[in-house]
Design a protein around this motif. Structure first.
Motif, PDB file in Angstrom:
ATOM      1  N   THR A  36      43.307  35.380  42.108  1.00 25.55           N
ATOM      2  CA  THR A  36      43.860  35.234  40.752  1.00 25.55           C
ATOM      3  C   THR A  36      45.347  34.920  40.829  1.00 25.55           C
ATOM      4  O   THR A  36      45.854  34.058  40.105  1.00 25.55           O
ATOM      5  N   GLU A  37      46.042  35.592  41.734  1.00 25.71           N
ATOM      6  CA  GLU A  37      47.481  35.325  41.928  1.00 25.71           C
ATOM      7  C   GLU A  37      47.729  33.876  42.365  1.00 25.71           C
ATOM      8  O   GLU A  37      48.779  33.314  42.087  1.00 25.71           O
ATOM      9  N   LEU A  38      46.754  33.301  43.055  1.00 29.08           N
ATOM     10  CA  LEU A  38      46.892  31.913  43.503  1.00 29.08           C
ATOM     11  C   LEU A  38      46.495  30.916  42.417  1.00 29.08           C
ATOM     12  O   LEU A  38      46.502  29.706  42.651  1.00 29.08           O
ATOM     13  N   GLY A  39      46.108  31.419  41.252  1.00 25.12           N
ATOM     14  CA  GLY A  39      45.796  30.538  40.132  1.00 25.12           C
ATOM     15  C   GLY A  39      44.310  30.276  39.930  1.00 25.12           C
ATOM     16  O   GLY A  39      43.922  29.510  39.048  1.00 25.12           O
ATOM     17  N   PHE A  40      43.474  30.905  40.754  1.00 26.42           N
ATOM     18  CA  PHE A  40      42.029  30.686  40.640  1.00 26.42           C
ATOM     19  C   PHE A  40      41.437  31.487  39.480  1.00 26.42           C
ATOM     20  O   PHE A  40      41.939  32.569  39.141  1.00 26.42           O
ATOM     21  N   THR A  41      40.362  30.951  38.891  1.00 22.97           N
ATOM     22  CA  THR A  41      39.520  31.771  38.029  1.00 22.97           C
ATOM     23  C   THR A  41      38.413  32.317  38.918  1.00 22.97           C
ATOM     24  O   THR A  41      37.808  31.568  39.708  1.00 22.97           O
ATOM     25  N   VAL A  42      38.159  33.596  38.826  1.00 22.16           N
ATOM     26  CA  VAL A  42      37.226  34.252  39.749  1.00 22.16           C
ATOM     27  C   VAL A  42      36.068  34.866  38.969  1.00 22.16           C
ATOM     28  O   VAL A  42      36.284  35.567  37.980  1.00 22.16           O
ATOM     29  N   GLU A  43      34.847  34.566  39.416  1.00 17.45           N
ATOM     30  CA  GLU A  43      33.666  35.184  38.819  1.00 17.45           C
ATOM     31  C   GLU A  43      32.897  35.905  39.913  1.00 17.45           C
ATOM     32  O   GLU A  43      32.869  35.462  41.057  1.00 17.45           O
ATOM     33  N   GLU A  44      32.268  37.002  39.543  1.00 19.61           N
ATOM     34  CA  GLU A  44      31.438  37.749  40.499  1.00 19.61           C
ATOM     35  C   GLU A  44      30.004  37.726  39.994  1.00 19.61           C
ATOM     36  O   GLU A  44      29.758  38.007  38.824  1.00 19.61           O
ATOM     37  N   ASP A  45      29.059  37.389  40.870  1.00 24.68           N
ATOM     38  CA  ASP A  45      27.665  37.336  40.408  1.00 24.68           C
ATOM     39  C   ASP A  45      26.990  38.699  40.558  1.00 24.68           C
ATOM     40  O   ASP A  45      27.619  39.686  40.940  1.00 24.68           O
ATOM     41  N   ALA A  46      25.698  38.743  40.233  1.00 20.47           N
ATOM     42  CA  ALA A  46      24.975  40.021  40.195  1.00 20.47           C
ATOM     43  C   ALA A  46      24.237  40.304  41.497  1.00 20.47           C
ATOM     44  O   ALA A  46      23.318  41.136  41.532  1.00 20.47           O
ATOM     45  N   ALA A  47      24.638  39.646  42.572  1.00 22.44           N
ATOM     46  CA  ALA A  47      23.930  39.839  43.848  1.00 22.44           C
ATOM     47  C   ALA A  47      23.915  41.315  44.255  1.00 22.44           C
ATOM     48  O   ALA A  47      22.937  41.788  44.834  1.00 22.44           O
ATOM     49  N   GLY A  48      25.006  42.020  43.951  1.00 15.60           N
ATOM     50  CA  GLY A  48      25.076  43.435  44.329  1.00 15.60           C
ATOM     51  C   GLY A  48      23.911  44.226  43.761  1.00 15.60           C
ATOM     52  O   GLY A  48      23.287  45.036  44.458  1.00 15.60           O
ATOM     53  N   ASP A  49      23.603  43.992  42.478  1.00 19.86           N
ATOM     54  CA  ASP A  49      22.490  44.705  41.843  1.00 19.86           C
ATOM     55  C   ASP A  49      21.171  44.351  42.531  1.00 19.86           C
ATOM     56  O   ASP A  49      20.317  45.203  42.758  1.00 19.86           O
ATOM     57  N   ALA A  50      21.024  43.069  42.852  1.00 19.72           N
ATOM     58  CA  ALA A  50      19.757  42.592  43.404  1.00 19.72           C
ATOM     59  C   ALA A  50      19.491  43.133  44.806  1.00 19.72           C
ATOM     60  O   ALA A  50      18.338  43.321  45.192  1.00 19.72           O
ATOM     61  N   ILE A  51      20.536  43.396  45.570  1.00 15.61           N
ATOM     62  CA  ILE A  51      20.326  43.803  46.965  1.00 15.61           C
ATOM     63  C   ILE A  51      20.712  45.260  47.212  1.00 15.61           C
ATOM     64  O   ILE A  51      20.776  45.699  48.355  1.00 15.61           O
ATOM     65  N   GLY A  52      20.983  45.983  46.125  1.00 12.02           N
ATOM     66  CA  GLY A  52      21.341  47.390  46.301  1.00 12.02           C
ATOM     67  C   GLY A  52      22.749  47.579  46.828  1.00 12.02           C
ATOM     68  O   GLY A  52      23.059  48.582  47.460  1.00 12.02           O
TER      69      GLY A  52
END
Ligand SMILES: [Zn+2]
Length: 374
Positions: A36-52
């Motif tokens: 974010t500091e470098l100017g990127f937009t960052v999204e996180e997907d739901a993989a964590g939920d899917a794989i525990g």
């Protein structure tokens, strides 16, 4: 042009963050801040939920400031066990751990190099094409995170996975397909002292099957391994169940088929001979890939290596990486060697020069179409 001091410091800070597979939350949070500091937009997907797990894959995007096709850089956030409480330090020309954990250079070296390349590009105002970054979870669990990632969200057709041993300048053109085999042998239980002849030992059956298999290095392109064999029971009962887990890999699909056929055949014949039976599940794990020297990311990586003065060498690997997933979905992604050594051991290390070279390589890939006074 890169700032070695900043790179080394960030590398050590990131190595010290706990990030065993499916436990990447602190790493994901830190990288989200840095991107974010470098100017990127960052999204996180739901993989964590899917794989525990407790974190998903990060996808970050930055608009281009110059011409050129969108570039993808991808690394994994996790590292193998023991990968918690890492205390990175410099020993002569090397980054090492204190010997009780891995170092985590696999794959923090890639992450740190990408961040350093981006930082230089931003602080110098260098023109760059649109950039996509994926930092994945649970790569060390047979690419579990990347397998959950929706590659339809990627617009790039020119990608780089920084995730291989070997010196900076090496480019991995081929990686194997992997298949896992899960087998359960069924025998017949009987008292081991009174009436063993009435029993059929599932353990003996599995053992016979294994001795009939070709394993480990099959040829230059093919490998196979038994990962576990397990049966639980007291010694006075003939075991009626034994489980076996194995894998096979090959750069050549026909050879992989033949290898898997040989292994399943050995299990079936042993079961039949002993009068028992075996259930075998063959699970495709990830596809292989094969790129030519003309593929866009290969050419770009090779040009960049030449510009920074490191020898270019093309090679194949026996290991999978997130690049297998991208290429399987039709996105040309090449794997770059990161300079780390003895990975997946507590002796893991990377030289200071190799880490700096990796960051220079990333920078040269980023600003490929721009005149740079190095
Ligand atoms: Zn790795």
């Amino acid at each position: 042009m890169i700032n070695r001091e900043r790179l080394y410091k960030r590398f050590m800070v990131l190595c010290a963050i706990d990030a065993e597979p499916t436990r990447e939350r602190p790493m994901a949070d830190r990288l989200t801040v840095l991107l974010t500091e470098l100017g990127f937009t960052v999204e996180e997907d739901a993989a964590g939920d899917a794989i525990g797990g407790n974190a998903g894959n990060l996808l970050a995007r930055l608009a281009g400031t110059g011409p050129g096709e969108t570039l993808l850089f991808s690394c994994h956030m996790d590292r193998v066990v023991p990968g918690r409480g890492v205390k990175p330090r410099v020993d002569g020309d090397w980054f090492v751990s204190d010997g009780t954990t891995v170092l985590g250079a696999d794959d923090v070296s890639g992450i740190a190099a990408v961040l350093e390349g981006l930082t230089v590009v931003r602080e110098r105002g260098l023109a760059h094409p649109p950039i996509e970054i994926v930092f994945s979870v649970a790569e060390e669990l047979a690419l579990l995170g990347a397998r959950q990632f929706d590659t339809g969200r990627i617009s790039s057709r020119c990608g780089f996975v920084l995730d291989a041993g070997g010196p900076v300048g090496e480019i991995v053109l081929r990686a194997p397909e992997q298949v896992k085999l899960n087998a359960v042998f069924h025998g017949r239980s009987a008292h081991a002292g009174f009436a063993p002849e009435q029993g059929i030992s599932a353990i003996q059956m599995a053992a016979a099957a294994i001795t009939r298999m070709q394993l480990l290095r099959i040829d230059g392109e093919t490998t196979a391994n038994i990962g576990s064999i397990s049966a639980a029971g007291p010694t006075n009962i003939v075991a009626d169940r034994c489980e076996l887990q194995a894998e096979a890999r090959s750069l050549d699909p026909a050879k992989l088929d033949a290898q898997v056929g040989g292994m399943t055949g050995a299990m079936a014949s042993a079961a039949e001979e002993f009068g028992g039976r075996v259930e075998i599940e063959v699970v495709p794990c990830y596809p292989g890939y094969r790129l030519t020297e003309e593929a866009a990311p290969v050419r770009r990586a090779a040009r960049a290596a030449q510009r920074i003065g490191v020898p270019v060498r093309f090679k194949s690997t026996g290991g999978g990486s997130d690049a297998n997933i991208y290429n399987g979905k039709g996105i040309p992604v090449v794997v770059l060697s990161c300079g780390y050594e003895k990975v997946h051991t507590t002796e893991e290390r990377i030289s200071l020069d190799q880490l700096a070279g990796l960051a220079e390589w990333v920078l040269a890939i980023l600003v490929d179409d721009v005149a740079v006074d190095v």
